[in-house]
Design an enzyme around this catalytic site. Structure first.
Site, PDB file in Angstrom:
ATOM      1  CG  ASP A 146     -31.464  24.457 -19.278  1.00  0.00           C
ATOM      2  OD1 ASP A 146     -30.341  24.500 -19.600  1.00  0.00           O
ATOM      3  OD2 ASP A 146     -32.146  23.350 -18.587  1.00  0.00           O
TER       4      ASP A 146
ATOM      5  CD  GLU B 213     -46.004  26.993 -13.362  1.00  0.00           C
ATOM      6  OE1 GLU B 213     -45.115  27.878 -13.434  1.00  0.00           O
ATOM      7  OE2 GLU B 213     -46.570  26.538 -14.412  1.00  0.00           O
TER       8      GLU B 213
ATOM      9  CB  THR C  90     -30.573  20.178 -18.756  1.00  0.00           C
ATOM     10  OG1 THR C  90     -30.056  21.591 -19.053  1.00  0.00           O
ATOM     11  CG2 THR C  90     -31.176  19.933 -17.447  1.00  0.00           C
TER      12      THR C  90
END
Length: 643
Positions: free
Chosen positions: A244, A225, A249
């Site tokens: 993203d 978070e 990634t």
């Protein structure tokens, strides 16, 4: 205009993060937030273009609001101080790549695993200047909380200044939100609701799991978070094969739960291996243990000058009132004089320190070797050949000790004769030691995916550059960078040497020679030789300085995305030069700012055949994201289309 979201994931083996649904509600309630988030994205893109790895470590003050219903201290949701400290420790370990399970990162992803250079402290002073432990216990008078109640009353009545503190609330979720593990507010949201909310039973660490937390007891909910709070998206982009906004990634087809068996292949284009151990996936706490360099840059952007959370870098929240009782954290850690069995460890002085506690261990080991030094360097001996080590330093100020620093790493020399003292140097970083010019550096590309970066400096007297890569045991290639800008590439096939020359008027200490194996070429038994040569005379294309020469500077900006993009803004056509390290199919997707694909095309690229032409005449004027996938890596850049 709306962004792309998904709601809560209800599968039993998935963590239940409400950040994206929370963002959707906030955008509906505050239409101007979309514009603020677009501005944050523009700032992030600009920051990434000039980003230099290895900036000063940022410490963020944290206040934990422990919300309970009259429980005794240490029982139920009124968790103990020890669990709060364990959670803080876990945040520091995860964000500094000092977590013990970092040793589990697969070799494929080790080159991009990152120390984010962000750390956290329990607040030492309140917004009014009073002393505090950084733990604020709140009797909320309720057995459980929904998100609407938390944002509507709990947060506004308890929040500390969001410009000076990270607020983390520990609660029991109930009602429609029962089963939620946590949620965060992205940058750009309202000031009176900013921060992170986590389920009380998730507060803990790998060393001190919360007894009520099950598979989510080791503190990784807060890590996940806080990643959102620092502007990270879920790794699958909250869409099938989504984006993203991070270039290093892999593309995930969706979220992963539980503990997937490695390698877990994506069903997206190129079937890349998914980074299921990334903190921004949905796996169990025990099965997530890394951020990437691209995620680091994105988080650092919101903390940099002009970033939406930049004020946190000047907060006094970590300093006790009147400045008493504190002892700083050493920075500037480095290792030099590395041999097969020893190294000299150094660090910067801390004001008021009378001594330093130093500890080191092989990466992945649970046992430290430690000692106390009065100076700012120490000799580590008795090391194992060809082994990666980490070390940390703690300042001692009389009777007070500070916090241990984050880990710095080094690798002892190989017995093969490769004097590769700069390993691990798998990423471009200003923290790399400067390479001596005019001498041979003998090193290895020991495994597929390994790569070597060498930082060096030129001078006003000798500013022109030549780099020779010789004695190659396989198909290795060579690139020259100045900061984030690629200046030259040598990628010949069937040769045992590569050479680049660059005549320049730029004098800097952030030049890099980059050595890598094409198509994963490597050798763990044979070395290559690298020599960097500087000259006051301009080099010819054949590498000599004889005869007439012409000086040149032709910047090719790569910006950590793996491809160039020009012209930008564009009107009718845009050209992409893709940085290919292996022959591979490449997919290019043009998306609007909501994530909707406006154009998608596939190409087959190889060495010297790596230019793509896109027709953008049919796209309306505006800002778009271009994503390039080659089956192994993904890069994104923004494109402006004008009419």
């Amino acid at each position: 205009m709306a962004l792309l979201f998904i709601g809560f994931v209800q599968a039993q083996d998935h963590r239940n993060c409400g950040s994206m649904e929370h963002l959707e509600h906030m955008l509906e309630a505050d239409p101007d937030m979309h514009n603020r988030m677009e501005e944050i994205e523009r700032h992030t893109a600009q920051y990434e273009r000039s980003y230099q790895n290895g900036r000063v470590v940022i410490t963020i003050p944290v206040v934990f609001h422990i919300v309970h219903n009259g429980d005794a201290l240490g029982s139920g949701e009124n968790i103990s101080d020890a669990l709060v400290q364990a959670q803080l420790d876990q945040l520091n370990q995860d964000f500094r790549l000092a977590n013990s399970d970092a040793s589990l990162i697969p070799a494929l992803f080790q080159p991009v695993a990152a120390d984010t250079e962000i750390q956290f402290c329990l607040a030492q002073r309140t917004p009014s200047g009073a002393a505090t432990t950084g733990i604020n216990r709140v009797n909320g008078g309720r057995a459980s909380w929904t998100v609407s109640l938390i944002d509507g009353s709990l947060k506004p009545s308890t929040i500390w200044d969001r410009n000076q503190y990270l607020n983390i609330w520990s609660v029991v979720f109930g009602g429609a939100d029962a089963g939620l593990l946590g949620y965060a507010q992205f940058p750009g949201g309202a000031a009176n609701t900013d921060g992170v909310v986590v389920l009380y039973s998730s507060m803990g660490s790998t060393a001190t799991p919360n007894p009520a937390g099950g598979s989510y007891a080791r503190g990784r909910t807060a890590t996940h978070e806080v990643g959102h709070w620092l502007n990270l998206r879920h790794i699958w982009g909250d869409a099938t094969c989504g984006n993203d906004f991070v270039s290093d990634t892999p593309v995930h087809n969706t979220s992963n739960g539980g503990c997937p068996t490695y390698p877990h292949y994506s069903t997206c284009s190129g079937a890349p291996v998914e980074m299921t151990m990334n903190y921004m996936d949905y796996t169990y706490d025990a099965c997530m243990y890394m951020f990437t360099a691209g995620q680091k840059a994105r988080m650092q952007a919101v903390l940099a000058t002009g970033g939406s959370r930049a004020s946190l870098t000047t907060s006094l929240g970590c300093t006790p009132p009147s400045g008493g009782g504190s002892c700083g954290t050493p920075a500037g850690l480095s290792a030099t004089g590395i041999t097969t069995n020893s190294a000299t460890l150094s660090w910067g002085a801390v004001s008021g320190a009378t001594a330093y506690n130093v500890r080191f261990r092989p990466v992945g080991s649970s046992t430290w070797t430690s000692g106390t030094i009065t100076g700012t360097s120490a000799s580590a001996t008795g090391l194992t050949v060809a082994t990666q080590y980490e070390f940390q330093v703690q300042a001692v100020c009389g009777s007070t000790t500070g916090s241990y620093s984050g880990s710095a790493t080094f690798t002892t020399q190989s017995a093969s004769g490769c004097t590769d003292a700069y390993e691990p140097n798998n990423s471009r970083s200003t923290s790399l030691p400067l390479t001596t010019v005019g001498v041979d550096r003998v090193a290895q590309i020991a495994a597929s995916g390994d790569n070597d970066w060498y930082r060096f400096a030129n001078t006003s007297a000798q500013r022109n550059i030549r780099v020779d890569l010789t004695n190659l045991p396989a198909d290795y290639d060579l690139q020259l960078y100045q900061n984030n800008t690629r200046r030259r590439t040598s990628e010949n096939g069937g040769t045992n040497s590569e050479t680049v020359t660059y005549n320049t008027s730029t004098v800097a200490s952030n030049w890099y020679a980059y050595v890598y194996g094409y198509n994963g070429a490597n050798s763990n038994t044979q070395c290559y030789t690298l020599r960097i040569t500087l000259s006051s005379s301009a080099f010819r294309e054949d590498g000599t300085t004889d005869g007439e020469t012409t000086e040149f500077e032709i910047p090719v900006e790569i910006v950590e995305t793996g491809f160039t993009l020009f012209p930008n803004p564009a009107g009718e056509e845009v050209y992409l030069d893709v940085d290919v390290t292996a022959e591979a199919p490449v997919q290019v997707t043009v998306m609007d700012m909501t994530g909707k694909a406006m154009l998608r095309q596939s190409f087959n690229l190889a060495k010297e055949e790596n230019r793509i032409t896109l027709d953008v005449k049919q796209l309306p004027a505006g800002v778009y994201m271009i994503r390039v996938e080659n089956g192994k890596t993904v890069g994104t850049q923004k494109l402006s289309v004008v009419r």
